[in-house]
Design a protein around this motif. Structure first.
Motif, mmCIF file in Angstrom:
data_model
loop_
_atom_site.group_PDB
_atom_site.id
_atom_site.type_symbol
_atom_site.label_atom_id
_atom_site.label_comp_id
_atom_site.label_asym_id
_atom_site.label_seq_id
_atom_site.Cartn_x
_atom_site.Cartn_y
_atom_site.Cartn_z
ATOM 1 N N TYR A 24 57.406 -41.977 -76.992
ATOM 2 C CA TYR A 24 56.122 -41.940 -77.705
ATOM 3 C C TYR A 24 55.756 -40.493 -77.995
ATOM 4 O O TYR A 24 56.050 -39.597 -77.195
ATOM 5 C CB TYR A 24 55.041 -42.593 -76.831
ATOM 6 C CG TYR A 24 53.668 -42.660 -77.450
ATOM 7 C CD1 TYR A 24 53.394 -43.574 -78.453
ATOM 8 C CD2 TYR A 24 52.647 -41.820 -77.005
ATOM 9 C CE1 TYR A 24 52.124 -43.660 -79.015
ATOM 10 C CE2 TYR A 24 51.383 -41.907 -77.555
ATOM 11 C CZ TYR A 24 51.131 -42.824 -78.559
ATOM 12 O OH TYR A 24 49.884 -42.896 -79.101
ATOM 13 N N GLU A 25 55.110 -40.279 -79.154
ATOM 14 C CA GLU A 25 54.608 -38.948 -79.500
ATOM 15 C C GLU A 25 53.182 -39.075 -80.008
ATOM 16 O O GLU A 25 52.805 -40.075 -80.631
ATOM 17 C CB GLU A 25 55.486 -38.298 -80.573
ATOM 18 C CG GLU A 25 56.881 -37.960 -80.086
ATOM 19 C CD GLU A 25 57.687 -37.199 -81.130
ATOM 20 O OE1 GLU A 25 57.109 -36.841 -82.179
ATOM 21 O OE2 GLU A 25 58.880 -36.955 -80.885
ATOM 22 N N LYS A 26 52.390 -38.045 -79.727
ATOM 23 C CA LYS A 26 50.997 -38.020 -80.189
ATOM 24 C C LYS A 26 50.523 -36.580 -80.238
ATOM 25 O O LYS A 26 51.133 -35.684 -79.631
ATOM 26 C CB LYS A 26 50.104 -38.853 -79.269
ATOM 27 C CG LYS A 26 49.885 -38.243 -77.898
ATOM 28 C CD LYS A 26 48.847 -38.997 -77.111
ATOM 29 C CE LYS A 26 48.575 -38.386 -75.746
ATOM 30 N NZ LYS A 26 48.014 -37.023 -75.847
ATOM 31 N N PRO A 27 49.390 -36.314 -80.928
ATOM 32 C CA PRO A 27 48.847 -34.955 -80.935
ATOM 33 C C PRO A 27 48.277 -34.570 -79.572
ATOM 34 O O PRO A 27 47.826 -35.425 -78.811
ATOM 35 C CB PRO A 27 47.730 -35.020 -81.995
ATOM 36 C CG PRO A 27 47.945 -36.291 -82.733
ATOM 37 C CD PRO A 27 48.643 -37.222 -81.814
ATOM 38 N N ALA A 28 48.287 -33.306 -79.277
ATOM 39 C CA ALA A 28 47.614 -32.819 -78.075
ATOM 40 C C ALA A 28 46.110 -33.008 -78.225
ATOM 41 O O ALA A 28 45.561 -32.908 -79.318
ATOM 42 C CB ALA A 28 47.939 -31.341 -77.846
ATOM 43 N N GLY A 29 45.461 -33.288 -77.130
ATOM 44 C CA GLY A 29 44.004 -33.420 -77.137
ATOM 45 C C GLY A 29 43.513 -34.838 -77.127
ATOM 46 O O GLY A 29 42.376 -35.101 -76.732
ATOM 47 N N ASP A 30 44.326 -35.796 -77.576
ATOM 48 C CA ASP A 30 43.925 -37.199 -77.572
ATOM 49 C C ASP A 30 44.499 -37.914 -76.354
ATOM 50 O O ASP A 30 45.679 -37.738 -76.015
ATOM 51 C CB ASP A 30 44.419 -37.915 -78.827
ATOM 52 C CG ASP A 30 43.612 -37.580 -80.058
ATOM 53 O OD1 ASP A 30 42.447 -37.178 -79.905
ATOM 54 O OD2 ASP A 30 44.150 -37.706 -81.179
ATOM 55 N N ARG A 31 43.685 -38.727 -75.730
ATOM 56 C CA ARG A 31 44.172 -39.647 -74.702
ATOM 57 C C ARG A 31 44.549 -40.952 -75.392
ATOM 58 O O ARG A 31 43.806 -41.438 -76.253
ATOM 59 C CB ARG A 31 43.085 -39.887 -73.658
ATOM 60 C CG ARG A 31 43.503 -40.771 -72.491
ATOM 61 C CD ARG A 31 42.405 -40.772 -71.443
ATOM 62 N NE ARG A 31 42.677 -41.684 -70.345
ATOM 63 C CZ ARG A 31 41.868 -41.852 -69.294
ATOM 64 N NH1 ARG A 31 40.743 -41.136 -69.218
ATOM 65 N NH2 ARG A 31 42.175 -42.696 -68.328
ATOM 66 N N ALA A 32 45.682 -41.512 -75.057
ATOM 67 C CA ALA A 32 46.149 -42.726 -75.715
ATOM 68 C C ALA A 32 46.297 -43.852 -74.712
ATOM 69 O O ALA A 32 46.858 -43.657 -73.629
ATOM 70 C CB ALA A 32 47.484 -42.472 -76.415
ATOM 71 N N LEU A 33 45.802 -45.029 -75.084
ATOM 72 C CA LEU A 33 46.012 -46.239 -74.296
ATOM 73 C C LEU A 33 46.810 -47.220 -75.138
ATOM 74 O O LEU A 33 46.423 -47.533 -76.270
ATOM 75 C CB LEU A 33 44.685 -46.864 -73.869
ATOM 76 C CG LEU A 33 44.278 -46.547 -72.420
ATOM 77 C CD1 LEU A 33 43.962 -45.077 -72.269
ATOM 78 C CD2 LEU A 33 43.112 -47.403 -71.982
ATOM 79 N N ALA B 270 40.787 -51.678 -80.492
ATOM 80 C CA ALA B 270 40.045 -50.494 -80.072
ATOM 81 C C ALA B 270 38.857 -50.881 -79.197
ATOM 82 O O ALA B 270 38.486 -50.143 -78.281
ATOM 83 C CB ALA B 270 39.577 -49.710 -81.289
ATOM 84 N N VAL B 271 38.254 -52.031 -79.454
ATOM 85 C CA VAL B 271 37.161 -52.509 -78.592
ATOM 86 C C VAL B 271 37.685 -52.778 -77.187
ATOM 87 O O VAL B 271 37.045 -52.434 -76.194
ATOM 88 C CB VAL B 271 36.506 -53.770 -79.196
ATOM 89 C CG1 VAL B 271 35.557 -54.420 -78.195
ATOM 90 C CG2 VAL B 271 35.753 -53.418 -80.470
ATOM 91 N N ALA B 272 38.877 -53.403 -77.086
ATOM 92 C CA ALA B 272 39.450 -53.663 -75.761
ATOM 93 C C ALA B 272 39.673 -52.365 -74.996
ATOM 94 O O ALA B 272 39.403 -52.281 -73.792
ATOM 95 C CB ALA B 272 40.772 -54.424 -75.907
ATOM 96 N N VAL B 273 40.145 -51.332 -75.686
ATOM 97 C CA VAL B 273 40.388 -50.040 -75.036
ATOM 98 C C VAL B 273 39.082 -49.388 -74.609
ATOM 99 O O VAL B 273 38.920 -48.946 -73.467
ATOM 100 C CB VAL B 273 41.183 -49.111 -75.968
ATOM 101 C CG1 VAL B 273 41.169 -47.673 -75.446
ATOM 102 C CG2 VAL B 273 42.609 -49.599 -76.114
ATOM 103 N N THR B 274 38.133 -49.303 -75.520
ATOM 104 C CA THR B 274 36.890 -48.589 -75.215
ATOM 105 C C THR B 274 36.051 -49.334 -74.188
ATOM 106 O O THR B 274 35.372 -48.705 -73.374
ATOM 107 C CB THR B 274 36.076 -48.342 -76.490
ATOM 108 O OG1 THR B 274 35.912 -49.585 -77.209
ATOM 109 C CG2 THR B 274 36.771 -47.346 -77.399
#
Length: 400
Positions: A335-344, A300-304
């Motif tokens: 891939y699936e994820k909730p709406a509203g989140d950006r995913a890396l 998560a540090v690498a992403v942020t």
């Protein structure tokens, strides 16, 4: 119940530009020491570039290039050795790339097109006026902006500065960054640890990322999960740093003290993003110094840091705003994820498609050896199937 909407990455970046001041100051450096530094003032051309009309190819300088024949005169023009005479109508002389063209030259004929018979030079077809001549000042004229303020200098820029006769530049000072970690479970890299303890892998990763951005880094201690100790360390670091970066302690649990400290002792600009992984992060001020609170999980540090941290550092360094390099390519995974989140998602390119490298990548960096960048899934997207076009942020260019 649905959760309230969280701040998007783009909204957080806008707040950085609005709320975080760029430190004052500048210094003058010799260009040999200026790679990686940010220009505080634009560099203006002092002389024309090119300094004189010169040949772009090896061939023959001609007078009256519209005709198909010329008389070849003795001599030649080479770089550093100009032909000493003007060309009369109907004359031509041998010339090499970079040589100043003789007075009277209408164009330069490429040697591949030339037919030489004794003192006669012939060619087929028309040769337009000015062909293969680099005109004086056609790139830069005296007073033109050669390099703008806010540019981070690369070795290529240094070559241009040398070409322009510039030996010194005015640059922004190096940013002073203090690193802090918190967590009773943390042990420094290289230290023995028990099964219930965790190595602070964020510290060497961040030091390397900050070095690439030209920062001077001060390592603070690994702090216990104690609000008073963290407060004291934050205030001490803020007195001498342009930016304090913390890892861990940014969520909403009982031992996540940094948000409460920033609310109580300073100001919280934003906290928690619509980002996966990397939600528990934030930015605030303490004693007037920005504090970037990153998550504890190294993935998560690498992403942020990719999305937020380095952009904050570029802003503080006085760089002109620029977007991350991002390309739209077909996905090679589902891939699936909730709406509203950006995913890396750690990813690589294969046969023109973005391939997923790892699952559950937030808590480790094991994926790093096989990864070329991040697949970038926008907030509104909930489902990706192979062939869908998605974003790809390459490490090359994104973190340099």
């Amino acid at each position: 119940m649905s959760r309230p909407p969280l701040l998007t990455v783009d909204a957080a970046l806008a707040l950085i530009g609005e709320r975080i001041a760029v430190p004052d100051g500048c210094e003058t450096l010799d260009i040999t020491a200026a790679a990686g530094r940010v220009l505080a003032r634009p560099v203006l051309a002092r002389e024309a570039l090119p300094a004189a009309d010169n040949a772009a190819v090896d061939g023959y300088a001609l007078h009256r290039a519209g005709h198909g024949t010329c008389r070849l005169v003795a001599g030649r023009a080479a770089a550093g050795h100009p032909f000493p005479h003007a060309l009369a109508p109907g004359e031509a002389v041998r010339i090499f790339t970079g040589a100043v063209v003789p007075e009277g030259t209408d164009g330069v004929l490429m040697q591949e097109q030339a037919q030489v018979e004794g003192q006669s030079l012939r060619w087929h077809g028309d040769l337009r006026p000015g062909a293969n001549i680099r005109r004086k000042g056609e790139v830069l004229r005296p007073g033109d902006t050669a390099l703008p303020a806010g540019l981070r200098l690369t070795p290529v820029h240094l070559g241009l500065l040398a070409d322009l006769g510039v030996t010194e530049v005015v640059v922004r000072p190096r940013l002073q960054v203090a690193l802090l970690s918190s967590g009773d479970e943390l042990r420094p890299a290289g230290a023995r640890r028990a099964a219930h303890q965790v190595t602070d892998s964020n510290r060497p990763m961040l030091r390397g990322l900050l070095a690439d951005l030209g920062c001077d880094v001060t390592d603070g201690p690994i702090l216990p999960d104690d609000r008073a100790a963290i407060t004291t360390a934050l205030l001490a670091a803020a007195r001498s740093a342009d930016l304090v970066i913390t890892t861990a302690g940014m969520s909403v649990g009982d031992e996540d003290h940094i948000p409460a400290i920033l609310h109580g002792e300073g100001e919280m600009i934003f906290h928690r993003l619509a980002l996966k992984p990397g939600r528990p992060m934030g930015l605030g001020l303490i004693a007037g110094t920005p504090v970037l609170g990153l998550p504890g999980n190294p993935g998560a540090v690498a992403v942020t840091f990719t999305l937020i941290g380095q952009m904050l550092l570029r802003h503080l360094a006085g760089e002109a705003p620029r977007a991350l390099p991002r390309y739209t390519l077909p996905a090679g995974f589902a891939y699936e994820k909730p709406a509203g989140d950006r995913a890396l998602i750690p990813a690589r390119l294969h046969d023109g498609k973005v391939e997923r490298v790892a699952r559950n990548a937030a808590g480790n960096l094991a994926w790093s050896g096989d990864t070329e960048g991040f697949a970038d899934i926008a907030e509104a997207v909930t489902r990706v199937v192979p062939g869908d076009r998605i974003g790809f942020i390459p490490f090359a260019g994104a973190l340099r």
